[in-house]
Design an enzyme around this catalytic site. Structure first.
Site, mmCIF file in Angstrom:
data_model
loop_
_atom_site.group_PDB
_atom_site.id
_atom_site.type_symbol
_atom_site.label_atom_id
_atom_site.label_comp_id
_atom_site.label_asym_id
_atom_site.label_seq_id
_atom_site.Cartn_x
_atom_site.Cartn_y
_atom_site.Cartn_z
ATOM 1 N N ASP A 99 0.923 -0.985 -0.189
ATOM 2 C CA ASP A 99 -0.146 -0.647 0.080
ATOM 3 C C ASP A 99 0.663 1.463 -0.244
ATOM 4 O O ASP A 99 1.046 1.649 0.879
ATOM 5 C CB ASP A 99 -0.932 0.131 1.222
ATOM 6 C CG ASP A 99 -1.904 1.357 1.685
ATOM 7 O OD1 ASP A 99 -2.621 1.973 0.079
ATOM 8 O OD2 ASP A 99 -2.293 1.253 2.625
ATOM 9 N N ASP B 131 -4.482 0.199 -5.578
ATOM 10 C CA ASP B 131 -4.283 0.405 -4.495
ATOM 11 C C ASP B 131 -5.527 -0.418 -3.593
ATOM 12 O O ASP B 131 -5.737 -0.205 -2.684
ATOM 13 C CB ASP B 131 -5.092 1.866 -3.891
ATOM 14 C CG ASP B 131 -4.895 2.105 -3.273
ATOM 15 O OD1 ASP B 131 -3.919 1.896 -2.301
ATOM 16 O OD2 ASP B 131 -4.853 3.678 -2.146
ATOM 17 N N GLU C 262 -1.682 10.781 -0.884
ATOM 18 C CA GLU C 262 -3.597 9.583 -0.618
ATOM 19 C C GLU C 262 -3.436 9.359 0.830
ATOM 20 O O GLU C 262 -4.749 9.583 1.286
ATOM 21 C CB GLU C 262 -2.731 8.847 -1.493
ATOM 22 C CG GLU C 262 -4.245 7.847 -1.561
ATOM 23 C CD GLU C 262 -4.728 6.682 0.282
ATOM 24 O OE1 GLU C 262 -5.701 6.300 0.035
ATOM 25 O OE2 GLU C 262 -3.966 6.257 0.173
ATOM 26 N N GLU C 263 -2.734 8.936 1.779
ATOM 27 C CA GLU C 263 -2.716 8.073 3.075
ATOM 28 C C GLU C 263 -3.546 9.729 4.082
ATOM 29 O O GLU C 263 -3.997 8.676 4.773
ATOM 30 C CB GLU C 263 -1.734 7.564 4.105
ATOM 31 C CG GLU C 263 -0.681 6.741 2.691
ATOM 32 C CD GLU C 263 -1.926 5.446 3.352
ATOM 33 O OE1 GLU C 263 -3.162 5.346 3.456
ATOM 34 O OE2 GLU C 263 -1.702 4.420 2.329
ATOM 35 N N HIS D 189 -1.514 -0.821 6.697
ATOM 36 C CA HIS D 189 -0.763 0.747 7.430
ATOM 37 C C HIS D 189 -0.738 0.139 8.280
ATOM 38 O O HIS D 189 -0.056 -0.027 9.881
ATOM 39 C CB HIS D 189 -1.963 0.963 8.038
ATOM 40 C CG HIS D 189 -3.258 1.876 7.204
ATOM 41 N ND1 HIS D 189 -3.748 2.539 6.865
ATOM 42 C CD2 HIS D 189 -2.788 2.448 5.567
ATOM 43 C CE1 HIS D 189 -4.461 3.749 5.654
ATOM 44 N NE2 HIS D 189 -3.289 2.928 4.979
#
Length: 461
Positions: free
Chosen positions: A284, A346, A318-319, A423
């Site tokens: 990711d 993604d 993006e995160e 994550h």
């Protein structure tokens, strides 16, 4: 009269043969793409995987605005410039505000005889601070309303029913807990399984003043059991996150279309990541970026120049999801261009089997027709209407109405495999599969080539 009939028949047969010949050429090119990627003697065999290992091993996590992120962007741009694309460039986002974590910990005091450190991770943009207080466990926002949490730490141990079931607690839980009088928040990691590895992510930081952290699924359940027995639970939370000014860049590259260069097919992923482990950002979304880059690279390698422009992008930011991240910047600064479709990878790079599409009925039917005609032999012919939205491509769609696509890959209905590692420190090269990444390259290159090289008018909705 006979001559006219003969001419009509002759022209009809010629037209049919020409269409058939064009169809054969398209099918041959798709098979050529597959053979080039799957051939162990090809320079592109496992190339996306090998590049991923290099960037993950060399630069580590790529937090938005960090020096590691900037260094990896420069290195990737330098590499792409060697591929011979028509254009390679960076687009600077201007000044941004980012965040980095400092020293942080969660320590369990009661009911343990001796203090016990728990595996934890601060939520994105959590304010710095130290608190020590009694803990109350709740399983829903509704339950929170019935419990007195004033001066306490709230631990949200919700039931996992997919990502959305946990996301609401990560995003809104700290604010709702503080509104109820809590002085700190702990959430069960937003994950199907955590294997003692906590999972981070953004929270609604603008409205909170106390530390907000995630702990492992296992420890959230442990604290829950303690409270169900009536045991008093006391925990200390320390966080040291700070905000700072910096900048960042999107990366772009393209093969210009031979006939309609101003019609653009966009494809990519986000290059930034979280910072939980030494390799976080492999799946990711380093893999998503590099399978799209490799899709453009294989077209260049084979000398395929479709009628329309195919543009690669590595979005930045993006995160953290800020209003001035790379996706929002691109959507605003490129809104006047004619985008035919925006594709994003993604959601992992396991074995692909089709594509999601979010668009009007005509464009959706157009993609279904192409997939059924050309993609069956490579196993990615399944098309899922109203299922193509992703975070970064969605920004462009919200501004311009551009149709969006994503790749559908093997997982269960609530993506438990993906969210086991999402994550967390578990997002590493260990979970990646080189053959699966190659299959994604083939699938993405094929669908983008088919759309970009289509002879007729492409529906806009």
């Amino acid at each position: 009269m006979k001559i006219v009939i003969f001419l009509v028949l002759y022209l009809s047969i010629n037209a049919y043969m020409l269409r058939n010949r064009k169809d054969q050429i398209k099918q041959q090119k798709i098979l050529q793409i597959r053979e080039t990627i799957k051939n162990p003697h090809s320079p592109l065999y496992h190339s996306s995987y090998n590049q991923l290992t290099y960037y993950v091993d060399t630069f580590g996590p790529r937090m938005w605005g960090s020096e590691d992120m900037a260094d990896s962007v420069d290195a990737l741009v330098e590499e792409i410039q060697s591929y011979g694309f028509d254009r390679v460039w960076k687009e600077n986002l201007g000044e941004i505000t980012s965040w980095k974590r400092g020293e942080e910990s969660v320590t369990l005091f009661d009911p343990r005889q001796y203090p016990q450190k728990l595996n934890m991770i601060g939520l994105g943009w959590s304010p710095a601070g130290t608190i020590k207080a009694e803990v109350e466990v709740v399983h829903s926002f509704e339950e929170l309303k019935s419990i007195d949490v004033k001066g306490k730490i709230v631990c949200f141990n919700y039931e996992w029913k997919g990502y959305s079931s946990g996301l609401q607690f990560r995003i809104n839980g700290p604010k709702i807990a503080e509104d109820a009088g809590a002085i700190g928040t702990i959430i069960r990691s937003v994950a199907s399984v955590s294997i003692s590895s906590p999972h981070t992510g953004m929270t609604n930081y603008q409205d909170i003043k106390y530390p907000a952290v995630a702990i492992t699924v296992e420890d959230a359940d442990m604290i829950d059991r303690m409270r169900q027995r009536g045991q008093k639970v006391v925990i200390e939370i320390k966080t040291g996150g700070i905000q700072y000014k910096t900048t960042s860049d999107n990366i772009l590259a393209e093969i210009r279309g031979s006939k309609y260069p101003n019609q653009i097919l966009l494809m990519g992923g986000h290059w930034d990541s979280w910072d939980v482990g030494s390799q976080t950002g492999a799946n990711d979304d380093g893999a998503g970026v590099l399978v799209c880059l490799e899709a453009l690279k294989v077209l260049k390698h084979l000398g395929i120049r479709p009628k329309r422009t195919i543009r690669f992008i590595a979005w930045s930011g993006e995160e953290m999801g800020m209003a001035n991240n790379g996706a929002q910047y691109y959507a605003k600064t490129h809104s006047q261009e004619n985008h035919i479709v925006a594709f994003e990878s993604d959601f992992g790079s396991t074995q692909p089997y089709g594509f999601g599409v979010t668009a009007g009925e005509k464009f959706t039917d157009f993609v279904i027709s192409l997939a059924q005609e050309y993609l069956t032999e490579i196993g990615v012919e399944k098309i899922y209407p109203n299922a193509g939205m992703s975070a970064d491509s969605g920004a462009l769609r919200s501004v311009t109405g551009t149709p969006v696509l994503n790749n559908k890959v093997v997982d269960n209905d609530i993506h438990d495999f993906y969210f086991t590692y999402h994550h967390s420190a578990g997002d590493s090269i260990w979970m990646m599969n080189a053959d699966d990444m190659d299959d994604n390259v083939i699938a993405i290159a094929s669908i983008m080539y088919l759309i970009a090289d289509y002879d007729g008018l492409i529906p806009t909705n």
